[in-house]
Design a protein around this motif. Sequence first.
Motif, short mmCIF file in Angstrom:
data_model
loop_
_atom_site.label_atom_id
_atom_site.label_comp_id
_atom_site.label_asym_id
_atom_site.label_seq_id
_atom_site.Cartn_x
_atom_site.Cartn_y
_atom_site.Cartn_z
N ALA A 126 0.91 -1.20 -0.15
CA ALA A 126 -0.07 0.07 0.16
C ALA A 126 0.93 1.40 0.11
O ALA A 126 2.11 1.05 0.11
CB ALA A 126 -0.97 -0.18 1.15
N ASN A 127 0.17 2.37 0.27
CA ASN A 127 1.31 3.29 0.22
C ASN A 127 1.36 3.71 1.75
O ASN A 127 0.69 3.34 2.51
CB ASN A 127 0.56 4.92 -0.35
CG ASN A 127 1.43 5.80 -0.68
OD1 ASN A 127 2.58 5.87 -0.43
ND2 ASN A 127 0.73 7.14 -0.86
N ASN A 128 2.38 4.75 1.96
CA ASN A 128 2.75 5.03 3.59
C ASN A 128 3.14 3.74 4.46
O ASN A 128 2.30 3.88 5.34
CB ASN A 128 1.51 5.82 3.83
CG ASN A 128 1.95 6.80 4.89
OD1 ASN A 128 2.93 7.16 5.27
ND2 ASN A 128 0.94 7.34 5.64
N ILE A 129 4.10 2.98 3.82
CA ILE A 129 3.75 1.47 4.43
C ILE A 129 4.12 1.52 5.91
O ILE A 129 4.09 0.41 6.45
CB ILE A 129 4.67 0.75 3.51
CG1 ILE A 129 6.20 1.10 3.54
CG2 ILE A 129 4.41 0.76 2.12
CD1 ILE A 129 6.89 -0.05 2.84
N HIS A 130 4.91 2.42 6.28
CA HIS A 130 5.33 2.56 7.75
C HIS A 130 4.11 2.18 8.55
O HIS A 130 4.19 1.71 9.99
CB HIS A 130 6.30 3.32 8.09
CG HIS A 130 5.80 4.90 8.51
ND1 HIS A 130 5.31 5.61 7.52
CD2 HIS A 130 5.55 5.30 9.48
CE1 HIS A 130 4.96 6.58 7.83
NE2 HIS A 130 4.95 6.60 9.36
N ARG A 131 3.07 2.93 8.24
CA ARG A 131 1.67 3.12 8.86
C ARG A 131 0.85 1.92 8.48
O ARG A 131 0.18 1.17 9.12
CB ARG A 131 1.28 4.19 9.13
CG ARG A 131 1.81 5.22 9.96
CD ARG A 131 1.18 6.42 10.16
NE ARG A 131 1.74 7.17 11.46
CZ ARG A 131 1.19 7.09 12.54
NH1 ARG A 131 0.10 6.56 12.88
NH2 ARG A 131 1.61 7.41 13.68
N GLN A 132 0.69 2.12 7.23
CA GLN A 132 -0.27 1.29 6.39
C GLN A 132 0.53 -0.19 6.15
O GLN A 132 0.57 -0.25 4.91
CB GLN A 132 -0.75 1.89 5.38
CG GLN A 132 -2.11 1.44 4.76
CD GLN A 132 -2.81 2.18 3.61
OE1 GLN A 132 -2.67 3.26 3.31
NE2 GLN A 132 -3.88 1.57 2.76
N ASN A 133 0.56 -1.07 6.89
CA ASN A 133 1.69 -1.94 6.81
C ASN A 133 1.16 -3.28 6.36
O ASN A 133 1.28 -4.37 6.81
CB ASN A 133 2.49 -2.09 8.02
CG ASN A 133 1.19 -2.79 9.30
OD1 ASN A 133 0.24 -2.33 9.15
ND2 ASN A 133 1.72 -3.52 10.20
N LEU A 134 0.58 -3.40 5.13
CA LEU A 134 0.03 -4.25 4.30
C LEU A 134 1.03 -4.65 3.19
O LEU A 134 1.10 -3.77 2.36
CB LEU A 134 -1.20 -3.73 3.88
CG LEU A 134 -2.18 -4.98 2.99
CD1 LEU A 134 -2.55 -6.13 4.07
CD2 LEU A 134 -3.21 -4.12 2.44
N ALA A 135 1.12 -6.01 2.95
CA ALA A 135 1.89 -6.35 2.05
C ALA A 135 1.20 -7.79 1.20
O ALA A 135 1.15 -8.83 2.05
CB ALA A 135 3.20 -7.06 2.41
N GLU A 136 0.53 -7.41 0.16
CA GLU A 136 0.03 -8.52 -0.42
C GLU A 136 0.63 -9.52 -1.08
O GLU A 136 1.67 -9.15 -1.85
CB GLU A 136 -1.24 -8.18 -1.43
CG GLU A 136 -2.19 -7.25 -0.66
CD GLU A 136 -3.38 -6.49 -1.42
OE1 GLU A 136 -4.50 -6.85 -1.01
OE2 GLU A 136 -2.99 -5.86 -2.50
N VAL A 137 0.78 -10.97 -0.89
CA VAL A 137 1.69 -11.78 -1.24
C VAL A 137 0.90 -12.72 -2.41
O VAL A 137 0.10 -13.24 -1.80
CB VAL A 137 2.28 -12.53 -0.07
CG1 VAL A 137 3.27 -13.91 -0.84
CG2 VAL A 137 3.00 -11.89 0.79
N MET A 138 1.41 -12.52 -3.57
CA MET A 138 0.32 -13.28 -4.48
C MET A 138 1.30 -14.10 -5.55
O MET A 138 2.10 -13.48 -6.56
CB MET A 138 -0.45 -12.51 -5.42
CG MET A 138 -1.36 -12.96 -6.48
SD MET A 138 -2.70 -12.01 -6.90
CE MET A 138 -1.89 -10.82 -7.88
N GLY A 139 1.46 -15.49 -5.80
CA GLY A 139 2.21 -16.15 -6.78
C GLY A 139 1.31 -16.45 -7.81
O GLY A 139 -0.02 -16.14 -7.73
N HIS A 140 2.00 -17.13 -8.95
CA HIS A 140 1.02 -17.63 -9.81
C HIS A 140 1.18 -19.25 -9.55
O HIS A 140 1.57 -19.76 -8.54
CB HIS A 140 1.81 -17.05 -11.21
CG HIS A 140 3.14 -17.76 -11.14
ND1 HIS A 140 3.67 -18.97 -11.49
CD2 HIS A 140 4.40 -16.97 -11.05
CE1 HIS A 140 4.95 -19.07 -11.34
NE2 HIS A 140 5.52 -17.92 -11.14
#
Lengths: 317, 317
Positions: free
Chosen positions: B173-187
């Motif tokens: 997401a943006n502003n990752i130090h607060r909006q600390n989301l990481a979407e992990v998507m493989g194929h």
Amino acid sequence: MEIKKVTVAGGGVLGAQIAYAAAFHGFDVTIWGRSEGSIERAKPRINKVYETYTKELELAPRYIGAEFPNYPRSFFDDVKDINLEKIEELKKNNEKAYKDLKYTVDLEEAFADCDLVIEAIAEKVDEKRAFYEKIKDILKDDAILASNSSTFMPSMLKDFTGNKERFLHLHFANNIHRQNLAEVMGHDTTSKEVIDTVAQFARDIGMYPAIIKKENPGYILNSILVPLLDAALALYGDDIAEPKDIDMDWKIGSGSPKGPFEMIDIIGITTVINVTSTREDAKDPSSPMGKALKKLKEREAKGLKGIETGEGFYKYK
Amino acid sequence: MEIKKVTVAGGGVLGAQIAYAAAFHGFDVTIWGRSEGSIERAKPRINKVYETYTKELELAPRYIGAEFPNYPRSFFDDVKDINLEKIEELKKNNEKAYKDLKYTVDLEEAFADCDLVIEAIAEKVDEKRAFYEKIKDILKDDAILASNSSTFMPSMLKDFTGNKERFLHLHFANNIHRQNLAEVMGHDTTSKEVIDTVAQFARDIGMYPAIIKKENPGYILNSILVPLLDAALALYGDDIAEPKDIDMDWKIGSGSPKGPFEMIDIIGITTVINVTSTREDAKDPSSPMGKALKKLKEREAKGLKGIETGEGFYKYK
């Protein structure tokens, strides 16, 4: 016109909250119940609201000057309004409201001279219609009638009120002293003056009146909530991600306090199954919604119905 | 496998945030830019992140023991972890990260011995494909490749990476130090070990890794956000309620910090028009979405495009 006397018909959970909020904000309030039994069931609900308000006011000094105060929005317009003097004044209102609130089973006493009726009786269309027919000749000519119905539309009830220009819906959320939303929805011939008067009344009891300009099933809140839950259910049905990850993703990404599956646990899986079952695309068992519906039914069969059963997508102690 | 050396390709807004977060959390980080000019543009972005972190850490003592602390979630796992000692430790990490972060335009230097590449270059499929082809013979055999692409799917890029089992998306997401989301998507052929390793890396840099088990356009967040915005736009198109009331209704009713029209102002009306225009039902000018699209275009023509132009559905100073 000015609203002074308010009668709330029905002393259920929401009826009690609405009546108490109006009394707390200085209106002359009567709760009407259809029987002595219903009045006796309403009184402990009012006691509970009184205790909630008392506790909230005990805690209120902590919000003075706080950076992120989580205060009851129906008590204070703004954090700047929170001070010890205001809190003392509200404590007096609270005692007065509790003392002055009236209860009756008598139709004349309840409805003959009230300015506003808020109908919060059981969500059964025949019962609501019969209620309006019963009171229509007792009311003053300029009395306003507002229904708290969640699922019906004003046009389904207006012809039974005897004065449809003065009839509309005023729909509350739960826990209204904090979740201070009142959805105002008329039908096509509700008068503008009545809508304005009821919106002002809502403001006067600490609510935000959201004006719905045309009849719309689901008002505003459910019109947005249902598609949000459907989108999350489609991800779940298609096994795109686990409910916990969907919830965390939504909460972090949007800043919302609850994820879709936490909301489903609050609503109860049975209600969600009922709503989802009406969707055309849920009838195809190979569609994302069809697969979601199957999974929900499997969980329901295991008793994982949400907060009410102690476990849904999450465990509740 | 263990991740130690990380190269972030691209020093744009998000590339800079990702690189800095990894350096702050103790990884050996290099930013690769395609030219000296892109490195020179990346440096002030890194300076800005460093200043943001510095300011956040100055403010952090206020969150110690606070009841509703609005602290940076990527810095502390829990409010109980916030204490002066921890804050001092993070301040040291911050200085070290700023000092140690490396920049290069050299492909060998950037990619020959890194364990993880995070690709955050321009959102153009041909540029991304060319980038992967350019580095594939330089990388170690066991290097992992992660793309931050918002709009493409891993299967659109995997064949250009030379090692598709080790390729996946890691979307911030943006502003990752607060909006600390990481979407992990493989194929469909990304190895499980790679997914687990990247999820752990995300946790190690203070993110919540939301695992997306199958390719899904929109990941999770946009898969829910778009239907929510569509529902609000349909209410607006049909003139059910005013944007301000829709926003207030949703915010009070759901507890969300932003209403749909506040979100549209953030996203920018032009992007929303582009997305809405692809909907089948928006092509019918008498449908709610068709009417909403017309209204949006009228607002766009008046320059009311959102925060970027100073006015959208709301005014921004």
